[in-house]
Design a protein around this motif. Structure first.
Motif, short mmCIF file in Angstrom:
data_model
loop_
_atom_site.label_atom_id
_atom_site.label_comp_id
_atom_site.label_asym_id
_atom_site.label_seq_id
_atom_site.Cartn_x
_atom_site.Cartn_y
_atom_site.Cartn_z
N UNK A 1 2.23 8.58 -11.69
CA UNK A 1 1.91 9.64 -12.64
C UNK A 1 0.40 9.82 -12.77
N UNK A 2 -0.33 8.71 -12.91
CA UNK A 2 -1.80 8.82 -13.00
C UNK A 2 -2.40 9.35 -11.70
N UNK A 3 -1.81 8.97 -10.57
CA UNK A 3 -2.28 9.47 -9.27
C UNK A 3 -2.10 10.97 -9.14
N UNK A 4 -1.03 11.50 -9.71
CA UNK A 4 -0.76 12.95 -9.64
C UNK A 4 -1.61 13.73 -10.64
N UNK B 1 -6.76 8.04 -6.76
CA UNK B 1 -6.98 6.60 -6.58
C UNK B 1 -5.99 5.75 -7.39
N UNK B 2 -5.41 6.32 -8.44
CA UNK B 2 -4.44 5.55 -9.23
C UNK B 2 -3.17 5.24 -8.43
N UNK B 3 -2.94 5.95 -7.35
CA UNK B 3 -1.80 5.64 -6.48
C UNK B 3 -1.94 4.24 -5.89
N UNK B 4 -3.17 3.74 -5.87
CA UNK B 4 -3.41 2.37 -5.40
C UNK B 4 -2.66 1.34 -6.23
N UNK B 5 -2.44 1.63 -7.53
CA UNK B 5 -1.68 0.71 -8.38
C UNK B 5 -0.26 0.56 -7.85
#
Length: 180
Positions: free
Chosen positions: A132-135, A140-144
């Motif tokens: 959700x944060x990545x979208x 870069x939050x997709x790294x989580x």
């Protein structure tokens, strides 16, 4: 050398015919939910083979039986004992699940969420947050999500879960002291 194993039924017969030392290496909360009547709680993350053996009052030559939920953590605990020089340790096959399924005597307490379910909940939440944060915030939050996925893959390959070890230390998994 690896530890030997025993079925719950065989161990129960031994315990009925005399005293047997049985330690349960699950978290205190898991232990409080259900455990074999003879078991004493010694959580794996705080397990000291030397302290356990010294507390046995001179019976170090007698077998020490180790149980957990299904046998995995008990196997790790047995390995700790063997590494510390104590070879007369025995893993209970199938753990508390097999013990209870066999209809052997257990103590039941308050129902808790198993450590395995807690890991699935936490991992799923972190993956969802990362996605959700990545979208909506920054790619870069997709790294989580990738990090959690890599951790799950590592846990599957090595049979060691860092998230489970961390969750086992959380206050809700400590529960009241249930040791005999």
């Amino acid at each position: 050398m690896s530890a030997s194993t025993i079925s719950p039924q065989e161990l129960n017969k031994l315990c009925e015919s005399g005293s047997c030392d049985l330690i349960d290496v699950r978290t205190p909360a898991e232990f409080a939910e259900v455990h074999a009547t003879q078991a004493v709680n010694k959580p794996l993350d705080r397990l000291s083979p030397k302290d356990v053996m010294q507390a046995r009052n001179g019976s170090a030559d007698q077998p020490l039986y180790v149980i957990c939920k299904s046998g995995n953590r008990a196997g790790k605990a047995c390995a700790k004992f063997v590494e510390a020089g104590y070879e007369n340790v025995v893993n209970v096959e199938g753990g508390t699940d097999a013990w209870a399924s066999a209809g052997l005597p257990v103590v039941r307490g308050k129902k808790t969420i198993s450590l395995e379910r807690q890991v699935r909940i936490a991992a799923g939440l972190l993956v969802l947050i990362g996605a959700v944060l990545g979208i909506f915030v920054h790619p870069y939050f997709a790294g989580l999500s990738a990090f959690v996925g890599a951790g799950l893959m590592f846990a599957g390959i090595t049979d060691t879960c860092g998230m489970a070890m961390l969750l086992a230390k959380m206050p809700w998994n400590q529960g009241p002291s249930c040791s005999k």
